[in-house]
Design an enzyme around this catalytic site. Structure first.
Site, PDB file in Angstrom:
ATOM      1  N   LYS A  28      -2.535  -3.995   8.031  1.00 45.25           N
ATOM      2  CA  LYS A  28      -1.749  -4.567   6.914  1.00 45.25           C
ATOM      3  C   LYS A  28      -0.145  -5.566   7.443  1.00 45.25           C
ATOM      4  O   LYS A  28       0.604  -6.202   6.523  1.00 45.25           O
ATOM      5  CB  LYS A  28      -1.552  -3.836   5.877  1.00 45.25           C
ATOM      6  CG  LYS A  28      -1.081  -2.826   4.898  1.00 45.25           C
ATOM      7  CD  LYS A  28      -1.656  -2.512   3.846  1.00 45.25           C
ATOM      8  CE  LYS A  28      -0.808  -1.236   3.762  1.00 45.25           C
ATOM      9  NZ  LYS A  28      -0.467  -0.549   2.053  1.00 45.25           N
ATOM     10  N   ASP A  29       0.347  -4.440   8.116  1.00 42.86           N
ATOM     11  CA  ASP A  29       1.667  -4.755   8.476  1.00 42.86           C
ATOM     12  C   ASP A  29       2.152  -6.160   9.103  1.00 42.86           C
ATOM     13  O   ASP A  29       3.079  -6.209   9.561  1.00 42.86           O
ATOM     14  CB  ASP A  29       2.128  -3.536   9.085  1.00 42.86           C
ATOM     15  CG  ASP A  29       2.425  -2.242   7.800  1.00 42.86           C
ATOM     16  OD1 ASP A  29       2.721  -1.986   7.100  1.00 42.86           O
ATOM     17  OD2 ASP A  29       2.969  -1.486   7.838  1.00 42.86           O
ATOM     18  N   ARG A  60       1.279  -7.682  -5.350  1.00 46.34           N
ATOM     19  CA  ARG A  60      -0.105  -8.127  -5.271  1.00 46.34           C
ATOM     20  C   ARG A  60      -0.659  -6.373  -6.401  1.00 46.34           C
ATOM     21  O   ARG A  60      -1.136  -7.032  -7.245  1.00 46.34           O
ATOM     22  CB  ARG A  60      -0.777  -7.764  -3.852  1.00 46.34           C
ATOM     23  CG  ARG A  60      -2.340  -7.203  -4.148  1.00 46.34           C
ATOM     24  CD  ARG A  60      -3.298  -7.133  -2.717  1.00 46.34           C
ATOM     25  NE  ARG A  60      -2.391  -5.806  -2.542  1.00 46.34           N
ATOM     26  CZ  ARG A  60      -3.251  -4.465  -2.443  1.00 46.34           C
ATOM     27  NH1 ARG A  60      -3.707  -4.862  -3.596  1.00 46.34           N
ATOM     28  NH2 ARG A  60      -1.977  -3.625  -2.030  1.00 46.34           N
ATOM     29  N   ARG A  61      -0.476  -5.563  -6.272  1.00 41.36           N
ATOM     30  CA  ARG A  61      -0.690  -4.479  -7.196  1.00 41.36           C
ATOM     31  C   ARG A  61      -0.165  -4.742  -8.532  1.00 41.36           C
ATOM     32  O   ARG A  61      -1.246  -4.609  -9.446  1.00 41.36           O
ATOM     33  CB  ARG A  61      -0.014  -2.710  -6.472  1.00 41.36           C
ATOM     34  CG  ARG A  61      -0.701  -2.332  -5.271  1.00 41.36           C
ATOM     35  CD  ARG A  61      -0.356  -1.250  -4.660  1.00 41.36           C
ATOM     36  NE  ARG A  61      -1.328  -1.070  -3.576  1.00 41.36           N
ATOM     37  CZ  ARG A  61      -0.110   0.267  -2.420  1.00 41.36           C
ATOM     38  NH1 ARG A  61       0.710   0.186  -2.925  1.00 41.36           N
ATOM     39  NH2 ARG A  61      -1.271   0.035  -1.463  1.00 41.36           N
ATOM     40  N   ARG A  69      10.219   2.488  -2.974  1.00 42.88           N
ATOM     41  CA  ARG A  69      10.397   2.924  -1.523  1.00 42.88           C
ATOM     42  C   ARG A  69      10.083   4.056  -1.007  1.00 42.88           C
ATOM     43  O   ARG A  69      10.308   5.297  -1.379  1.00 42.88           O
ATOM     44  CB  ARG A  69      11.555   1.754  -1.040  1.00 42.88           C
ATOM     45  CG  ARG A  69      10.981   0.444  -1.583  1.00 42.88           C
ATOM     46  CD  ARG A  69      10.676  -0.157  -0.621  1.00 42.88           C
ATOM     47  NE  ARG A  69      10.465   0.246   0.538  1.00 42.88           N
ATOM     48  CZ  ARG A  69      11.287  -0.967   1.813  1.00 42.88           C
ATOM     49  NH1 ARG A  69      11.895  -1.769   1.652  1.00 42.88           N
ATOM     50  NH2 ARG A  69      10.971  -0.173   2.496  1.00 42.88           N
ATOM     51  N   ARG A  89       7.769   8.549  -1.684  1.00 47.20           N
ATOM     52  CA  ARG A  89       6.771   8.089  -2.993  1.00 47.20           C
ATOM     53  C   ARG A  89       6.413   9.517  -3.447  1.00 47.20           C
ATOM     54  O   ARG A  89       7.138   9.648  -4.462  1.00 47.20           O
ATOM     55  CB  ARG A  89       6.194   7.218  -2.339  1.00 47.20           C
ATOM     56  CG  ARG A  89       7.171   6.265  -2.093  1.00 47.20           C
ATOM     57  CD  ARG A  89       6.178   4.429  -2.991  1.00 47.20           C
ATOM     58  NE  ARG A  89       6.025   4.422  -0.574  1.00 47.20           N
ATOM     59  CZ  ARG A  89       5.368   3.405  -0.219  1.00 47.20           C
ATOM     60  NH1 ARG A  89       4.127   2.650  -0.883  1.00 47.20           N
ATOM     61  NH2 ARG A  89       4.669   3.235   0.784  1.00 47.20           N
ATOM     62  N   CYS A 138       4.460 -10.746   1.884  1.00 48.10           N
ATOM     63  CA  CYS A 138       4.620  -9.962   1.118  1.00 48.10           C
ATOM     64  C   CYS A 138       5.017 -10.449  -0.115  1.00 48.10           C
ATOM     65  O   CYS A 138       5.445  -9.601  -0.606  1.00 48.10           O
ATOM     66  CB  CYS A 138       4.545  -8.878   1.808  1.00 48.10           C
ATOM     67  SG  CYS A 138       6.814  -8.960   1.910  1.00 48.10           S
TER      68      CYS A 138
END
Length: 344
Positions: free
Chosen positions: A81-82, A132-133, A150, A156, A244
């Site tokens: 996904k990166d 997105r979330r 972040r 986190r 993103c």
């Protein structure tokens, strides 16, 4: 003994993912030595700004690709996904490994263990670095507030546990499981609650596009189902011109020779959205149906050992679904989301 140099980010999760890929390669090539070279990327260094605000498509890949281009490493392991849907010239994704659960998970502050997002108190703050979330969950849980958080997974989790700012944070199931933190998963968000990011849960191995020796070496890692699902997802995102900085999400399923792709776009606050599902048949191909190709890349992926007809069907599915959404007005939702995000 031949030595293959493997590039990776320095975070604990990145190292675990790279070790997993190297362990798989060792089973195929017991006579080869693999040397892991870890480095920091721009995304690891800029921790005070939301990813969506930086506007850099290669936050977690640029330094690794620089080393790959300079022949300092032979291959690089990434979270798929990166990786942008358009790679810099001279690079390709030479393998996509079998996907872990691609869904998102909720990790709760210790005082809220046993809760769900629905039962968290009014105005509870939920941390996520993903537009997105946040867009999808704001729409479903309007009593909650969503705030950017972040840092790598360790950072986190520490912010969640040691500060009182967040009641919960949203992370990828795959990352939590790879870290061995299954016990912290308080709730798994299924696609009907929150669709996932393009490529989430899969690992990609990036190599030099003309390095046929390394391409052949890593191609044994391709998982056909994961590959075709991710081609469809990446083609969908590429055709939408998403990244993103806009909320785009997907859900794919392969069943009985059919590939199903659901894709959606959202406004930043989740109030406006659009999603559709399409499917295509993935034929079981005849052996040796594919001849050599001048440009075998498909949305940045090279998989000569997977039938090209199946790859084209997956790519066309992603393009068709994106075209359908764009024809129904998705571009306006994305343009507004991009402008609002830039103005924040």
């Amino acid at each position: 003994m031949r030595v293959i140099r493997v590039g990776t980010r320095k975070s604990q999760l990145a190292r675990i993912q790279t070790d997993t890929v190297v362990a798989m390669l060792k089973t195929f090539y017991p006579g080869v030595q693999f040397e892991i070279i870890a480095m920091s990327t721009t995304g690891d260094k800029i921790l005070d700004t939301a990813l969506s605000k930086i506007g850099e498509k290669s936050l977690f890949t640029k330094e690794l690709e620089y080393a790959l281009g300079k022949n300092e490493v032979d291959l690089v392991v990434h979270s798929l996904k990166d990786l942008p849907t358009v790679l810099p010239p001279g690079f390709t994704i030479g393998a996509i490994c079998k996907r872990e659960n691609p869904c998102d998970a909720v990790v709760f502050h210790p005082k809220f263990v046993g809760k769900t997002l629905e039962t968290l108190p009014e105005r509870s703050v939920v941390g996520t670095s993903s537009l997105r979330r946040a867009a999808q969950l704001q729409r479903k849980f309007p009593h909650l507030e969503f705030k950017s958080i972040r840092g790598n997974l360790n950072t986190r989790l520490r912010k969640l546990d040691e500060q009182q700012e967040f009641s919960a944070i949203i992370l990828a199931v795959a990352g939590l499981y790879r870290m061995g933190w299954q016990n912290r998963v308080g709730q798994i968000l299924h696609p009907e609650e929150c669709m996932y990011a393009v490529g989430q849960g899969a690992l990609g191995v990036e190599v030099r596009a003309k390095d046929q020796d390394i391409l052949d070496l890593v191609s044994v890692l391709h998982d056909p189902e994961t590959l075709l699902r991710c081609i469809a997802e990446r083609a969908f995102l590429r055709h939408l011109e998403g990244g993103c900085s806009v909320p785009v999400a997907v859900h794919t399923v392969m069943k009985d020779g059919q590939l199903y792709l659901t894709g959606g776009v959202w406004s930043l606050d989740g109030s406006d959205s659009m999603q559709e599902t399409m499917q295509t048949t993935i034929h079981a191909p005849a052996q040796h149906e594919d001849g050599p190709e001048d440009d075998p890349q498909m949305v940045g992926i090279t998989a000569r050992n997977i039938p090209r007809r199946a790859q084209l069907a997956a790519e066309n599915l992603g393009i068709s679904l994106a075209s359908l959404l764009l024809n129904k007005g998705a571009k306006n939702i994305l343009d507004v989301a991009r402008q609002l995000n830039d103005a924040r």
